[in-house]
Design an enzyme around this catalytic site. Sequence first.
Site, PDB file in Angstrom:
ATOM      1  N   ASP A  74       0.672  -1.352   0.050  1.00 18.54           N
ATOM      2  CA  ASP A  74      -0.213  -0.636   0.081  1.00 18.54           C
ATOM      3  C   ASP A  74       0.684   1.295  -0.715  1.00 18.54           C
ATOM      4  OD1 ASP A  74      -2.756   1.125   0.048  1.00 18.54           O
ATOM      5  OD2 ASP A  74      -1.815   1.799   1.794  1.00 18.54           O
ATOM      6  N   LYS A 180      13.594   4.630 -12.525  1.00 18.97           N
ATOM      7  CA  LYS A 180      12.015   4.297 -11.068  1.00 18.97           C
ATOM      8  C   LYS A 180      12.264   3.342  -9.811  1.00 18.97           C
ATOM      9  CE  LYS A 180       7.646   4.925  -9.933  1.00 18.97           C
ATOM     10  NZ  LYS A 180       6.326   4.298 -10.587  1.00 18.97           N
ATOM     11  N   HIS A 185       9.853   4.387  -4.073  1.00 23.95           N
ATOM     12  CA  HIS A 185       9.310   4.007  -2.454  1.00 23.95           C
ATOM     13  C   HIS A 185       8.856   2.622  -2.882  1.00 23.95           C
ATOM     14  CE1 HIS A 185       6.937   5.356  -5.840  1.00 23.95           C
ATOM     15  NE2 HIS A 185       5.525   4.820  -5.183  1.00 23.95           N
TER      16      HIS A 185
HETATM   17  P1  IMP Z   1      -2.034   2.182  -3.987  1.00 21.26           P
HETATM   18  O1  IMP Z   1      -3.216   1.951  -2.526  1.00 21.26           O
HETATM   19  O2  IMP Z   1      -0.556   0.844  -2.993  1.00 21.26           O
HETATM   20  O3  IMP Z   1      -2.693   1.478  -4.913  1.00 21.26           O
HETATM   21  O4  IMP Z   1      -1.364   3.580  -4.077  1.00 21.26           O
HETATM   22  C1  IMP Z   1      -2.561   4.553  -3.252  1.00 21.26           C
HETATM   23  C2  IMP Z   1      -2.693   5.483  -5.133  1.00 21.26           C
HETATM   24  O5  IMP Z   1      -0.998   5.560  -4.673  1.00 21.26           O
HETATM   25  C3  IMP Z   1      -2.419   4.875  -5.904  1.00 21.26           C
HETATM   26  O6  IMP Z   1      -3.976   5.031  -6.855  1.00 21.26           O
HETATM   27  C4  IMP Z   1      -1.531   5.643  -6.985  1.00 21.26           C
HETATM   28  O7  IMP Z   1      -2.544   6.847  -7.149  1.00 21.26           O
HETATM   29  C5  IMP Z   1      -0.845   6.418  -6.015  1.00 21.26           C
HETATM   30  N1  IMP Z   1       0.457   6.050  -6.161  1.00 21.26           N
HETATM   31  C6  IMP Z   1       1.357   4.158  -5.775  1.00 21.26           C
HETATM   32  N2  IMP Z   1       1.565   4.200  -5.824  1.00 21.26           N
HETATM   33  C7  IMP Z   1       2.287   4.887  -7.196  1.00 21.26           C
HETATM   34  C8  IMP Z   1       3.678   5.659  -7.703  1.00 21.26           C
HETATM   35  O8  IMP Z   1       4.731   4.872  -7.760  1.00 21.26           O
HETATM   36  N3  IMP Z   1       4.162   6.748  -8.606  1.00 21.26           N
HETATM   37  C9  IMP Z   1       2.914   7.312  -8.968  1.00 21.26           C
HETATM   38  N4  IMP Z   1       1.827   7.124  -8.036  1.00 21.26           N
HETATM   39  C10 IMP Z   1       1.657   6.148  -7.108  1.00 21.26           C
END
Ligand code: IMP
Length: 199
Positions: A74, A180, A185
């Site tokens: 997450d 990247k 992260h």
């Molecule tokens: P998730 O819940 O881990 O999918 O991440 C939450 C939100 O953070 C995603 O819907 C993306 O909008 C954003 N996000 C996560 N990882 C990335 C990344 O590597 N680059 C840009 N946005 C990210």
Amino acid sequence: MKRLVFATNNKHKLSEVRAALDGPVEVVSLAEVGLAGDIPETADTLQGNALQKAQWVVEKLGIRSERLGVFADDTGLEVEALDGAPGVYSARYAGEHCSFDDNIDKLLAALDGKENRRACFRTVICLLDPTTDEPLYFEGRVDGQILTERHTHGEGFGYDPVFMPDRFAVSFAEMPLDVKNLISHRGLAVKALAEYLKA
Ligand code: IMP
């Protein structure tokens, strides 16, 4: 070779993580184990959501076999001038069924006129390993700033077009995926996971 199911429906994340974990494990997608549908993420921390996603897969599949573990990640974008928002709510920042573009529009509007554009991405990975009783957590973080407009070129998703990591002059969306992966992260969290798996 150890096989791990990655609890995500996001194909960008899947290819990023497969590239980063190349070697110690085979990363299996949800589609490959016949799972579809929205994975719940209703916790109010990154750690809680990562655990919830991984547990959902374990429950759906009914697995804890010797060779098949599950991990989930997450991620949140934490913006200093917005007191850490959107944070754990990054995916739904602009509303329940919003697009990446909607989220970026809202973020750029919220930062309009603000001088401090410092931000970081944080990822927490939760591993439910059949050989250990407790969930294991791995973290990664990258600092940078939010650009005033989109810088897009090819790859990238989410907030990539407006996030410029420190020590770089381009956005995440303008970088080749392998670059990247080295600094991001998720790349750093996956590296910590890979080191654990290799040990
Ligand atoms: P998730 O819940 O881990 O999918 O991440 C939450 C939100 O953070 C995603 O819907 C993306 O909008 C954003 N996000 C996560 N990882 C990335 C990344 O590597 N680059 C840009 N946005 C990210």
